[in-house]
Design an enzyme around this catalytic site. Structure first.
Site, PDB file in Angstrom:
ATOM      1  N   ALA A   1     -31.614  28.199 -42.419  1.00 55.48           N
ATOM      2  CA  ALA A   1     -32.687  28.279 -41.425  1.00 55.48           C
ATOM      3  C   ALA A   1     -33.957  28.953 -41.951  1.00 55.48           C
ATOM      4  O   ALA A   1     -35.065  28.592 -41.558  1.00 55.48           O
ATOM      5  CB  ALA A   1     -32.186  29.020 -40.188  1.00 55.48           C
ATOM      6  N   GLN A  10     -28.199  23.141 -44.581  1.00 57.96           N
ATOM      7  CA  GLN A  10     -27.664  23.291 -43.225  1.00 57.96           C
ATOM      8  C   GLN A  10     -28.707  22.837 -42.196  1.00 57.96           C
ATOM      9  O   GLN A  10     -28.419  22.779 -41.014  1.00 57.96           O
ATOM     10  CB  GLN A  10     -27.319  24.758 -42.969  1.00 57.96           C
ATOM     11  CG  GLN A  10     -26.212  25.310 -43.855  1.00 57.96           C
ATOM     12  CD  GLN A  10     -26.056  26.813 -43.657  1.00 57.96           C
ATOM     13  OE1 GLN A  10     -26.874  27.608 -44.113  1.00 57.96           O
ATOM     14  NE2 GLN A  10     -25.000  27.212 -42.982  1.00 57.96           N
ATOM     15  N   PHE A  66     -33.434  27.858 -34.085  1.00 57.97           N
ATOM     16  CA  PHE A  66     -32.896  27.581 -32.746  1.00 57.97           C
ATOM     17  C   PHE A  66     -31.692  28.441 -32.410  1.00 57.97           C
ATOM     18  O   PHE A  66     -31.296  28.550 -31.277  1.00 57.97           O
ATOM     19  CB  PHE A  66     -32.563  26.091 -32.589  1.00 57.97           C
ATOM     20  CG  PHE A  66     -31.313  25.647 -33.288  1.00 57.97           C
ATOM     21  CD1 PHE A  66     -30.138  25.500 -32.586  1.00 57.97           C
ATOM     22  CD2 PHE A  66     -31.310  25.365 -34.651  1.00 57.97           C
ATOM     23  CE1 PHE A  66     -28.990  25.073 -33.219  1.00 57.97           C
ATOM     24  CE2 PHE A  66     -30.163  24.944 -35.285  1.00 57.97           C
ATOM     25  CZ  PHE A  66     -29.006  24.797 -34.579  1.00 57.97           C
ATOM     26  N   CYS A 102     -27.470  -2.280 -26.371  1.00 56.45           N
ATOM     27  CA  CYS A 102     -26.145  -2.561 -25.798  1.00 56.45           C
ATOM     28  C   CYS A 102     -25.879  -1.747 -24.533  1.00 56.45           C
ATOM     29  O   CYS A 102     -24.845  -1.901 -23.895  1.00 56.45           O
ATOM     30  CB  CYS A 102     -25.059  -2.282 -26.840  1.00 56.45           C
ATOM     31  SG  CYS A 102     -24.679  -0.518 -27.061  1.00 56.45           S
ATOM     32  N   ASN A 152     -32.554  35.812 -49.262  1.00 63.41           N
ATOM     33  CA  ASN A 152     -32.545  35.842 -47.795  1.00 63.41           C
ATOM     34  C   ASN A 152     -33.141  37.163 -47.333  1.00 63.41           C
ATOM     35  O   ASN A 152     -32.924  38.197 -47.961  1.00 63.41           O
ATOM     36  CB  ASN A 152     -31.103  35.709 -47.275  1.00 63.41           C
ATOM     37  CG  ASN A 152     -31.063  35.297 -45.811  1.00 63.41           C
ATOM     38  OD1 ASN A 152     -31.685  34.314 -45.415  1.00 63.41           O
ATOM     39  ND2 ASN A 152     -30.350  36.054 -44.986  1.00 63.41           N
ATOM     40  N   HIS A 194     -25.241  19.223 -41.690  1.00 64.07           N
ATOM     41  CA  HIS A 194     -25.224  19.198 -40.223  1.00 64.07           C
ATOM     42  C   HIS A 194     -25.994  18.015 -39.654  1.00 64.07           C
ATOM     43  O   HIS A 194     -26.300  17.974 -38.468  1.00 64.07           O
ATOM     44  CB  HIS A 194     -25.766  20.525 -39.676  1.00 64.07           C
ATOM     45  CG  HIS A 194     -24.921  21.703 -40.055  1.00 64.07           C
ATOM     46  ND1 HIS A 194     -25.401  22.988 -40.141  1.00 64.07           N
ATOM     47  CD2 HIS A 194     -23.606  21.781 -40.413  1.00 64.07           C
ATOM     48  CE1 HIS A 194     -24.420  23.801 -40.522  1.00 64.07           C
ATOM     49  NE2 HIS A 194     -23.327  23.087 -40.696  1.00 64.07           N
TER      50      HIS A 194
END
Length: 237
Positions: free
Chosen positions: A18, A96, A29, A143, A206, A114
């Site tokens: 993220a 991810q 999110f 359809c 990170n 994902h």
């Protein structure tokens, strides 16, 4: 250290989470201060159960996410990774993220663990559509089936092709770089450990510490991803 490893590595794999997307301005999110998850229980709304039993709410939620992704785009870091792939500096990306920004920037070997919000498919017949259908409020297939994003919902397994590519690349890696992942979501967070177990050097970039920092050969917590990749790009050219 990382600069030297990038130069000498024969098979570098990058794993993004993220933090890679939030630098583009896209809200995370999952974060507690974000409206989407604050108002909704993700396990209820982002699930096969909701798709089958509460279609209206499911569609409203994902239309909001599709529109959110379309407001933003790749940042400098995405473009550098795409350039590095062309130059043979990195071999592949495992992500991810579901925003599709890596491909938008030009990366071609991307395992989207994902799925992606850039495409939709019919829940009934499987026919693929662009996410523009959601933008235009067109939610049904020819359809009659419901269109849903090509992402992994709660209660679904990871896409087999992406998982297979990620596994093969991870086992070949001699340098495995994590960019912007808290490494808290399974089974995706197992890839850094598999890489380490296969003999790769593990680098974790990170802003916050992760549960796997103790296994890392290098940790970088004080630099934005775009800034770090720009600096590295200048050094290794």
């Amino acid at each position: 250290m990382l600069e030297d490893w990038l130069k000498s590595s024969r098979h570098t794999v990058v794993f993004t989470g993220a933090g890679m997307s939030t630098e583009s301005g896209l809200p995370d999110f999952r974060s507690s201060n974000n409206g989407l998850w604050r108002k909704k229980d993700p396990s209820q709304i982002a699930s096969t159960k909701a798709l089958n039993e509460n279609v209206k709410e499911f569609i409203e939620f994902y239309r909001e996410r599709v529109l959110g992704v379309k407001e933003f785009g790749p940042h400098q870091g995405h473009y550098i990774l795409a350039k590095w792939e062309q130059e043979g500096i990195i071999r592949s990306i495992i992500t991810q993220n579901v925003d599709g920004f890596h491909q938008e920037a030009g990366s071609t070997r991307v395992a989207e663990l994902h799925g992606t919000l850039q495409k939709l498919h019919c829940q009934k017949c499987g026919k693929e559509y662009s996410s523009e259908n959601y933008v235009n409020k067109d939610y049904y297939c020819e359809c009659g089936g419901v269109l849903r994003p090509n992402i992994v919902l709660f209660g679904e397994v990871l896409p087999q092709d992406a998982f297979q590519l990620a596994m093969e690349e991870t086992e070949k890696a001699d340098l495995f770089i994590v960019l912007g992942s808290s490494l808290s979501v399974t089974p995706a967070n197992q890839f850094p450990l598999i890489a380490k177990g296969s003999g790769a050097k593990l680098v974790i970039v990170n802003m916050e510490p992760t549960p796997f920092d103790k296994f890392a050969d290098q940790m970088i917590h004080d630099k934005k991803i775009g800034e770090l990749l720009t600096e590295l790009d200048q050094k290794i050219q």
